[in-house]
Design a protein around this motif. Structure first.
Motif, PDB file in Angstrom:
ATOM      1  N   ILE A 107       0.880  -1.170   0.000  1.00 27.12           N
ATOM      2  CA  ILE A 107       0.000   0.000   0.000  1.00 27.12           C
ATOM      3  C   ILE A 107       0.915   1.217   0.000  1.00 27.12           C
ATOM      4  CG2 ILE A 107      -1.721   1.306   1.312  1.00 27.12           C
ATOM      5  CD1 ILE A 107      -2.524  -1.460   2.548  1.00 27.12           C
ATOM      6  N   ALA A 108       0.925   1.963  -1.096  1.00 27.33           N
ATOM      7  CA  ALA A 108       1.854   3.074  -1.270  1.00 27.33           C
ATOM      8  C   ALA A 108       1.153   4.399  -0.952  1.00 27.33           C
ATOM      9  CB  ALA A 108       2.396   3.093  -2.698  1.00 27.33           C
ATOM     10  N   PHE A 109       1.747   5.173  -0.076  1.00 27.27           N
ATOM     11  CA  PHE A 109       1.198   6.472   0.340  1.00 27.27           C
ATOM     12  C   PHE A 109       2.126   7.559  -0.183  1.00 27.27           C
ATOM     13  CE2 PHE A 109       0.129   9.271   4.311  1.00 27.27           C
ATOM     14  CZ  PHE A 109      -0.596  10.136   3.500  1.00 27.27           C
ATOM     15  N   PHE A 110       1.673   8.292  -1.208  1.00 26.81           N
ATOM     16  CA  PHE A 110       2.452   9.396  -1.758  1.00 26.81           C
ATOM     17  C   PHE A 110       2.178  10.624  -0.905  1.00 26.81           C
ATOM     18  CE2 PHE A 110       3.077  12.794  -5.091  1.00 26.81           C
ATOM     19  CZ  PHE A 110       4.450  12.636  -5.185  1.00 26.81           C
ATOM     20  N   ALA A 111       3.178  11.061  -0.142  1.00 34.94           N
ATOM     21  CA  ALA A 111       2.921  12.060   0.894  1.00 34.94           C
ATOM     22  C   ALA A 111       4.016  13.110   0.954  1.00 34.94           C
ATOM     23  CB  ALA A 111       2.793  11.381   2.253  1.00 34.94           C
ATOM     24  N   SER A 112       3.582  14.341   1.192  1.00 36.34           N
ATOM     25  CA  SER A 112       4.506  15.430   1.518  1.00 36.34           C
ATOM     26  C   SER A 112       4.647  15.483   3.036  1.00 36.34           C
ATOM     27  CB  SER A 112       3.941  16.758   1.010  1.00 36.34           C
ATOM     28  OG  SER A 112       2.790  17.099   1.777  1.00 36.34           O
ATOM     29  N   ASP A 113       5.520  16.368   3.517  1.00 33.76           N
ATOM     30  CA  ASP A 113       5.652  16.508   4.971  1.00 33.76           C
ATOM     31  C   ASP A 113       4.346  17.018   5.579  1.00 33.76           C
ATOM     32  OD1 ASP A 113       5.888  19.044   3.875  1.00 33.76           O
ATOM     33  OD2 ASP A 113       7.999  19.252   4.392  1.00 33.76           O
ATOM     34  N   ILE A 114       3.614  17.863   4.843  1.00 35.30           N
ATOM     35  CA  ILE A 114       2.318  18.345   5.353  1.00 35.30           C
ATOM     36  C   ILE A 114       1.362  17.178   5.546  1.00 35.30           C
ATOM     37  CG2 ILE A 114       0.294  19.774   4.840  1.00 35.30           C
ATOM     38  CD1 ILE A 114       2.154  21.638   3.280  1.00 35.30           C
ATOM     39  N   GLU A 115       1.290  16.302   4.554  1.00 35.84           N
ATOM     40  CA  GLU A 115       0.372  15.163   4.650  1.00 35.84           C
ATOM     41  C   GLU A 115       0.772  14.220   5.780  1.00 35.84           C
ATOM     42  OE1 GLU A 115      -2.474  16.365   2.910  1.00 35.84           O
ATOM     43  OE2 GLU A 115      -0.640  16.793   1.824  1.00 35.84           O
ATOM     44  N   LEU A 116       2.056  14.048   5.992  1.00 33.78           N
ATOM     45  CA  LEU A 116       2.500  13.176   7.082  1.00 33.78           C
ATOM     46  C   LEU A 116       2.073  13.739   8.432  1.00 33.78           C
ATOM     47  CD1 LEU A 116       6.070  12.112   5.898  1.00 33.78           C
ATOM     48  CD2 LEU A 116       3.963  10.769   5.836  1.00 33.78           C
TER      49      LEU A 116
END
Length: 626
Positions: free
Chosen positions: A199-208
C-alpha cells in the motif's frame, strides 16, 4: 475609520513591504513630501505605511469588488484556454500538460489581468510617473508560492512613465533548516522493489503531519505492507516518520534529461506568440516569456519524466493501492496519474478538514483521476459532489482519513476572566503571503485589507465598551497569520492575540461564542464539530461575492450559522446575548442540529477497513453509512 486616499495623483509609489528594506525610517515620509501617492501592495507594506503615519492606498481602493470579480472570470478563461490553439504541441504521453497543470498558473493569471487593469487605470488617470523598487521585478509564478510579474507588466504597458529605485535589501538568509548529509540520507531509503504488493502512500511533509491516526491504523492493520513515496519531505519529518511508524520510505525520484521534451513544448509556446488571436492572453504571452519558458524548459519536462518514472517502477513492482492527498497540485499527484494508466487502484484522502472546492473545474482535473475519494463528513462530501459528474460510489466515508490539526501547536489557556462572556474571534489572511519567507510577490487581493483592519478596530471598541461583561481573544492562522495588519494598529489590539501556535481545541473548551471575520477555514470546522455558538461577520463585499459566486461552502453553512454584515448588527447581537443568555442557546440549538447532520462520523469506517474491503472488491461494504 477615516481614510486619506488620493487615487487621482499624477505620481504613484507602489511597493511591497520587503522592497523598502534597507531604506531609512523616514523614507516613506520623504516620498509623500515629494507628492507621491503610496500604493501598498501587501500587508507588510500596509504596516510600514501605517507606522510611518503616511496616507496610503491599496489595490481595493483602485479596483472595485465588481471589477475584481470580472478579473477572476477573465483570468479563469485565460488559465484554461491560453494554449488551446496549439494544444497538440503540448500533448505528450496522452496528456496536455498546460491543461492538467492549469492550477499552477491561477495566481499568475489573476495578477496578470489585474496588472493590466491597473495599467489602464494609471493611464486613464494621467499618471505621469509610477515609481517602483528594482526588486523581484520578474520571475516565474508557481501557485502562490513563487514569482512576481506585476512590475514587468507595468514597465511594458506604461513605458517611460515607470521609474525604478535600486533595491537596498540584503538577500542573505541564514538557513537554519536541518539537513541530513547526502551520503547518510541515501542509506535511509528503500529500493523501488519494495513497492511490489504494498500500500503506497504518496505524501509530503504536510500530509504526514496530518495523517497520524491514518498511519497508526495502517501500520497496525497492514504490518510491513505500507510504504511511503516521498513528495519533497523535509529531513526532520522524514526521520520522525521512519522512527515513529517504522515505515520504509522509497528512494526519491531523481530527474532525468528531458529527451527533447522542452523543445516540443517551446515550439508550442513560440507558435502561439507568433499569431495573435485577439484574446486576453495574447499580450501576456508576449510580455512574460520568462514565465512560459520556465514551464516549457523546467517544470513540465520534470513532471513528464516523473510521470514516466512511476509508470516504469509501477509496471515492474506494482503496488496494491496508491493513496494521495486531494489537492490541485500536479506534483502531489503524479503517481496517481501513473497508477491510472496502469489500472492500479487509487484513493484520495482530504488535504485538510476544510474542503476548499471551487465551482470552476474542467474534465482533466485531479478529482477525476482517482478511483475513490475518502471523506470525513457529509459536509465534505456534499461540497465535493456538487457540479461534478462523479458516481456516488466513488465517495467513501472514513473517520480517520485526515487529522484535525497539522500544525505544530501548544496547549495554551486563553486566560479569559471569570464571569464574563468569553468570545473567540477567528481571522484568516487577505492573501497567502508569509512575511518574510514567501518567495512570491503577488498583488491580487482575495479580501479587502481595509475591511479586515476595520473589523479589528470595531472588535477592540466593543471589548472596551463592554470591558466588565465580555472578553475577546483573537485567533490567527498559525501559518498565514498576516500579523502585519494587526501590528499596523495599536499595542492594545495586539494584547488580544493568542500565541500563533496555540492549539484550538482547549481554547474552544473555555469559549462561549466564536465570531469569524470574513472567515472560512479549518478552525471553523472544529468549531462546528464542537457545537460552539458561531456567528459569521462578513463586512467585505469581495469576500462575500467570491464565496457566493465561486464556491459552495456557504450554500451549506447558511443552513446552520448566523451571518451578519455590519458593526451595528454585531453590537446588537452581542447586547442581546449579554442581556438574555437564552439568545446564545438559540444560536447553539440551530448549530447543533446542523452539526449533528453534517459532522457526525462515529459510525464511519476506519481507513484500514476501507482498504480491506476495497482490496476485496466489497463495494457494498465500502459504501456503508454513506
Amino acid at each position: 475609520m477615516e481614510l486619506n486616499i488620493d487615487c487621482n495623483s499624477k505620481k504613484i509609489f507602489a511597493f511591497f513591504g520587503t522592497d523598502i528594506e534597507g531604506y531609512s525610517d523616514n523614507f516613506l515620509n520623504n516620498i509623500v513630501t515629494e507628492h507621491y501617492t503610496i500604493l501598498a501592495l501587501d500587508s507588510r507594506a500596509i504596516e510600514s505605511a501605517s507606522k510611518s503615519k503616511v496616507p496610503y492606498t491599496i489595490i481595493n481602493d483602485w479596483i472595485s469588488p465588481n471589477e475584481l470579480m470580472e478579473i477572476q472570470d477573465i483570468a479563469w478563461d485565460c488559465e484554461v484556454n491560453w494554449f488551446r490553439n496549439k494544444k497538440e504541441d503540448f500533448l505528450i504521453s496522452g496528456i496536455c500538460w498546460p491543461e492538467l497543470d492549469h492550477k499552477a498558473m491561477s495566481f499568475f493569471w489573476l495578477d496578470s489581468i489585474l496588472s493590466l487593469k491597473l495599467s489602464e487605470k494609471f493611464y486613464n488617470n494621467n499618471v505621469r510617473e509610477l515609481l517602483l523598487i528594482n526588486q523581484n521585478v520578474g520571475s516565474p509564478v508557481i501557485y502562490h508560492l513563487f514569482g512576481s510579474i506585476c512590475k514587468t507588466i507595468w514597465e511594458s504597458e506604461l513605458k517611460d512613465r515607470v521609474k525604478f529605485l535600486e533595491s537596498k535589501k540584503n538577500d542573505f538568509q541564514n538557513n537554519s533548516v536541518f539537513n541530513i548529509p547526502p551520503h547518510i540520507k541515501q542509506l535511509l531509503f528503500s529500493p523501488v522493489s519494495f513497492l511490489k504488493n504494498k500500500i503506497a502512500f504518496f505524501a509530503s511533509d504536510i500530509e504526514l503531519r496530518r495523517s497520524h491516526d491514518l498511519l497508526l491504523d495502517l501500520t497496525s492493520s497492514f504490518q510491513e505492507q505500507v510504504i511511503i513515496i516521498p513528495n519533497e519531505i523535509n529531513d526532520l519529518d522524514l526521520i520522525s516518520t521512519m522512527s515513529r511508524y517504522s515505515i520504509p520510505v522509497l528512494e526519491p525520484y531523481r530527474p532525468d534529461s528531458d529527451d527533447g521534451i522542452s523543445g516540443k513544448l517551446l515550439n508550442g509556446y513560440h507558435s502561439l506568440i507568433k499569431r495573435s488571436t485577439g484574446n486576453e492572453w495574447d499580450k501576456i504571452l508576449t510580455t512574460l516569456p520568462f514565465h512560459f519558458e520556465y514551464y516549457c524548459n523546467k517544470r513540465w519536462p520534470k513532471l513528464i519524466n516523473e510521470f514516466h518514472y512511476y509508470i516504469d517502477i509501477f509496471s515492474r513492482f506494482p503496488p496494491k493501492l496508491v493513496i494521495g492527498a486531494l489537492l490541485d497540485r500536479i506534483e502531489w499527484s503524479i503517481p496517481i496519474l501513473s497508477a491510472q494508466v496502469l489500472g492500479i487502484k487509487s484513493i484520495s484522502i482530504p488535504h485538510s478538514v476544510s474542503v476548499n472546492s471551487t465551482k470552476k473545474v474542467i474534465d482533466s482535473d485531479l478529482i477525476f483521476r482517482y478511483d475513490y475519494h475518502l471523506y470525513l463528513n457529509k459536509f465534505s462530501k456534499e461540497i465535493l459532489t456538487k457540479n461534478r459528474s462523479l458516481s456516488p460510489e466513488k465517495f467513501i466515508p472514513c473517520q480517520n482519513c485526515t487529522d484535525i490539526n497539522s500544525h505544530y501547536t501548544r496547549c495554551i489557556s486563553p486566560n479569559y476572566p471569570n464571569n464574563v462572556l468569553k468570545i473567540l474571534v477567528l481571522f484568516s489572511p487577505t492573501s497567502l503571503y508569509i512575511y518574510p519567507t514567501s518567495a512570491s510577490r503577488h498583488i491580487f487581493p482575495h479580501k479587502n485589507p481595509r475591511k479586515q483592519i476595520e473589523s479589528i478596530i470595531d472588535l477592540e471598541e466593543i471589548a472596551k465598551k463592554y470591558i466588565n461583561e465580555l472578553s475577546i481573544k483573537f485567533k490567527l492562522h498559525p501559518g498565514f497569520s498576516e500579523l502585519e495588519l494587526f501590528q499596523s494598529l495599536n499595542n492594545e489590539i495586539l494584547s488580544h492575540i493568542l500565541p500563533l501556535d496555540a492549539e484550538l481545541k482547549p481554547i474552544l473548551n473555555e469559549t462561549d461564542l466564536v465570531i469569524g471575520v470574513n472567515y472560512y477555514g479549518s478552525a471553523l470546522i472544529q468549531v462546528l464539530e464542537h457545537k460552539i455558538p458561531f456567528i459569521e461577520y462578513i463586512n467585505d463585499k469581495l469576500f462575500m461575492n467570491t464565496m457566493e459566486y465561486n464556491r459552495y461552502e456557504f450554500e451549506i453553512l447558511k443552513k446552520g450559522i448566523y451571518i451578519i454584515h455590519s458593526k451595528e448588527e454585531l453590537i446588537k447581537m452581542i447586547q442581546k446575548i449579554l442581556t438574555n443568555i437564552d439568545s446564545i442557546n438559540e444560536i447553539k440549538t440551530k448549530l447543533s442540529t446542523f452539526s449533528e447532520y453534517y459532522f457526525e462520523n462515529k459510525n464511519y469506517q476506519t481507513i484500514s477497513s476501507v482498504i480491506n474491503n476495497l482490496l476485496k472488491n466489497d463495494l457494498e461494504r465500502l459504501t456503508e453509512n454513506r
